[in-house]
Design a protein around this motif. Structure first.
Motif, mmCIF file in Angstrom:
data_model
loop_
_atom_site.group_PDB
_atom_site.id
_atom_site.type_symbol
_atom_site.label_atom_id
_atom_site.label_comp_id
_atom_site.label_asym_id
_atom_site.label_seq_id
_atom_site.Cartn_x
_atom_site.Cartn_y
_atom_site.Cartn_z
ATOM 1 N N GLU A 268 -1.465 -28.989 38.879
ATOM 2 C CA GLU A 268 -1.882 -30.187 38.145
ATOM 3 C C GLU A 268 -1.216 -31.455 38.672
ATOM 4 O O GLU A 268 -1.469 -32.554 38.158
ATOM 5 C CB GLU A 268 -1.560 -30.022 36.653
ATOM 6 N N GLY A 334 -2.613 -31.348 30.450
ATOM 7 C CA GLY A 334 -3.137 -32.509 29.747
ATOM 8 C C GLY A 334 -4.490 -32.232 29.106
ATOM 9 O O GLY A 334 -4.713 -31.158 28.552
ATOM 10 N N PRO A 335 -5.433 -33.171 29.190
ATOM 11 C CA PRO A 335 -6.736 -32.989 28.526
ATOM 12 C C PRO A 335 -7.503 -31.754 28.994
ATOM 13 O O PRO A 335 -8.323 -31.221 28.262
ATOM 14 C CB PRO A 335 -7.498 -34.269 28.910
ATOM 15 N N PHE A 336 -7.212 -31.281 30.223
ATOM 16 C CA PHE A 336 -7.966 -30.144 30.747
ATOM 17 C C PHE A 336 -7.569 -28.826 30.097
ATOM 18 O O PHE A 336 -8.193 -27.795 30.340
ATOM 19 C CB PHE A 336 -7.787 -30.045 32.263
ATOM 20 N N SER A 337 -6.520 -28.838 29.287
ATOM 21 C CA SER A 337 -6.133 -27.607 28.589
ATOM 22 C C SER A 337 -6.861 -27.463 27.261
ATOM 23 O O SER A 337 -6.774 -26.426 26.611
ATOM 24 C CB SER A 337 -4.627 -27.607 28.326
ATOM 25 N N LEU A 338 -7.584 -28.503 26.856
ATOM 26 C CA LEU A 338 -8.197 -28.483 25.530
ATOM 27 C C LEU A 338 -9.433 -27.601 25.414
ATOM 28 O O LEU A 338 -9.613 -26.923 24.409
ATOM 29 C CB LEU A 338 -8.534 -29.912 25.091
ATOM 30 N N GLY A 356 -11.033 -29.764 36.212
ATOM 31 C CA GLY A 356 -10.547 -28.573 35.524
ATOM 32 C C GLY A 356 -10.217 -27.459 36.493
ATOM 33 O O GLY A 356 -10.838 -27.320 37.548
ATOM 34 N N ASP A 360 -6.633 -23.308 33.349
ATOM 35 C CA ASP A 360 -6.430 -24.197 32.211
ATOM 36 C C ASP A 360 -7.096 -23.698 30.924
ATOM 37 O O ASP A 360 -6.627 -23.988 29.825
ATOM 38 C CB ASP A 360 -6.987 -25.594 32.522
ATOM 39 N N ALA A 364 -4.862 -23.613 25.610
ATOM 40 C CA ALA A 364 -4.867 -24.012 24.203
ATOM 41 C C ALA A 364 -4.764 -22.783 23.305
ATOM 42 O O ALA A 364 -4.026 -22.782 22.308
ATOM 43 C CB ALA A 364 -6.132 -24.803 23.883
#
Length: 393
Positions: A268, A334-338, A356, A360, A364
Motif C-alpha cells: 500500500e 485505508g479506504p480500500f479495506s472497507l 484495490g 484488502d 474489515a
C-alpha cells in the motif's frame, strides 16, 4: 532462565517444518495467509491430517495416544504450523474438553470420547456462556435435573463458537441452588443431535455467523455423560479455562500476522512512512515481549520449577495484540479495506478495482471479528482483577 533452544530442539523444529510443508494442503494455507473464509471441510481436513499422524492432540501424554512432547516441543510445533499457514486447531475438543476427560473422566468415558477427538472425526463445541453469565460464569442458569439414570436439561447457551458444526457439546449446568453458586455446577457432555437441542446462528457485523445460540428443551442426557462428581463442575471448569486462556494468547499467529501486516504496508506504499513504521515497530516489540513471557513459562516447566500463574496475563496481552495488528492492517489499506461483499468474495472477486489489492478485501471483516478477543475467555477487565489478586497478592 535459558531462552535459547538446544540443538535437539532445533532439529525437532526442522522435522516439524518439513512435515508441515509436505502435508499442509496449499489451498488451505493460501486461505490462512490471506485471511479468507475457512469452511468446515477446510478445518476438518487439516484436523484429520494431524489426527492420522497422531498430532491433533499434540499436547496429550503418550498414555492417551498423544506424542508426549514437552512444553518446548509443543511450542515449536504450534509455531511452525502457524508460520506455514496452517489453520488454528479448533480447540474445543483436543485442547479443552480432552484434558478434562483425561483428568476427571472415568476410564469408560476416556475410551469412549478420546479416540474421536484425537482423530479429528468428532466436532466438539463449548457450552459455557449464557445471557448474563459470561465472565461471571458461576451464575449459569442452564438447569440439569436428575431423573433416574438420566438428566433433563433446560436452558440456553450463547456465543457458542462454530456451534453450527457441533456434534457434541460440553456444558456447565446448574444441578443445585444450595450454597455458593460455584458449588451447584456440574460438567455434562451432551450429544447435539439429541431431541430438543436447537442451534440458532447469530449474524455478526461482518455478515458471518461464527457464533450461535444453543437451546435445550427437555433434552435427555444419560447420567453416564456426567464428568466426575455432581456439583463439582466448577473445579473442572477452572482446569479447562487455564488451557483456554493460554491458548488464546496465540503468540505464533501474532508473529505470522505481523509479517502479513508488513506485506500489506509495503503493497500500500505506507511502509516508508516513518510514523506508520513506528506503529509496526511498537507492535513487534509487544509480540516479542509476549513471546518472551511464553518462553519464561516454558523455561520454568522445562527446569521443573513452578511457573507463574499468568494464564490471565497471557490472555490480556495476546488479545490486545490481535486487535492491534488487525487495526494497523486496516489503517495501511485505508479506504480500500472497507469493501466487504460476501457474495462477491464467494464468487472469487477480491477487490480488483482501481487501487484495490486482493489482500484488502478481508481486512474489515478481520478487524470487526477481532473486537471479540478482549471479551471472550473472560473479559480483560475481569482478568486484570484476577491477575492483581493471584500474581500481585
Amino acid at each position: 532462565m535459558d531462552l535459547a533452544f538446544t540443538p535437539e530442539e532445533q532439529a525437532f523444529r526442522e522435522e516439524i517444518r518439513a512435515w508441515v510443508h509436505a502435508n499442509l494442503p496449499k489451498d488451505i494455507s493460501h486461505k490462512v495467509h490471506n485471511a479468507l473464509r475457512l469452511s468446515r471441510d477446510d478445518m476438518q481436513r487439516w484436523a484429520r491430517i494431524l489426527g492420522k499422524k497422531g498430532w491433533l492432540g499434540h499436547g496429550w501424554p503418550k498414555e492417551f495416544g498423544g506424542p508426549g512432547w514437552n512444553a518446548v516441543q509443543k511450542h515449536l510445533f504450534e509455531e511452525e504450523c502457524a508460520l506455514a499457514g496452517a489453520p488454528r486447531v479448533v480447540p474445543f475438543g483436543p485442547v479443552m474438553v480432552a484434558p478434562v476427560i483425561m483428568a476427571f473422566g472415568s476410564p469408560e468415558q476416556q475410551k469412549r470420547f478420546l479416540p474421536g477427538i484425537a482423530s479429528g472425526e468428532v466436532w466438539w463445541s463449548q457450552g459455557y456462556s449464557e445471557p448474563g453469565s459470561g465472565s461471571d460464569l458461576a451464575s449459569v442458569k442452564c438447569r440439569a435435573e436428575r431423573q433416574g439414570d438420566k438428566y433433563i436439561v433446560n436452558g440456553q447457551k450463547t456465543w457458542t463458537t462454530l456451534g453450527q458444526y457441533g456434534e457434541w457439546i460440553f456444558c456447565l449446568v446448574r444441578t443445585s441452588t444450595e450454597g455458593k453458586p460455584q458449588t451447584g455446577i456440574s460438567f455434562l457432555l451432551i450429544d447435539m443431535k439429541s431431541p430438543g437441542v436447537t442451534v440458532r446462528p447469530i449474524v455478526l457485523l461482518d455478515g458471518e455467523a461464527e457464533v450461535n445460540e444453543v437451546w435445550f428443551d427437555n433434552v435427555e442426557v444419560p447420567a453416564e455423560n456426567l464428568i466426575g462428581e455432581e456439583n463439582k463442575g466448577w473445579t473442572y471448569a477452572k482446569h479447562l479455562l487455564s488451557h483456554e486462556r493460554t491458548n488464546i494468547a496465540d503468540v505464533n499467529r501474532a508473529k505470522r500476522e505481523l509479517e502479513r501486516l508488513k506485506r500489506i504496508a509495503k503493497a500500500e506504499g505506507v511502509y516508508d512512512d516513518l510514523r506508520f513504521r513506528d506503529e509496526i515497530a511498537k507492535l513487534e516489540v509487544d509480540v516479542v515481549a509476549l513471546e518472551m513471557l511464553v518462553l519464561r513459562v516454558l523455561s520454568a516447566e522445562k527446569s521443573g520449577k513452578n511457573s507463574l500463574d499468568i494464564a490471565g496475563l497471557l490472555k490480556i496481552r495476546g488479545s490486545e495484540i490481535q486487535q492491534r495488528y488487525s487495526e494497523l492492517m486496516m489503517l495501511a489499506a485505508g479506504p480500500f479495506s472497507l469493501p466487504f461483499i460476501e457474495e462477491a468474495m464467494e464468487a472469487g472477486w477480491q477487490g480488483d478495482f482501481p487501487g484495490g489489492l486482493p489482500g484488502d478485501a478481508p481486512l474489515a471483516s478481520t478487524y470487526f471479528n477481532m473486537r471479540k478477543t478482549t471479551i471472550y475467555g473472560g473479559s480483560n477487565e475481569v482478568q486484570r482483577n484476577i491477575v492483581s489478586q493471584v500474581v500481585l497478592g
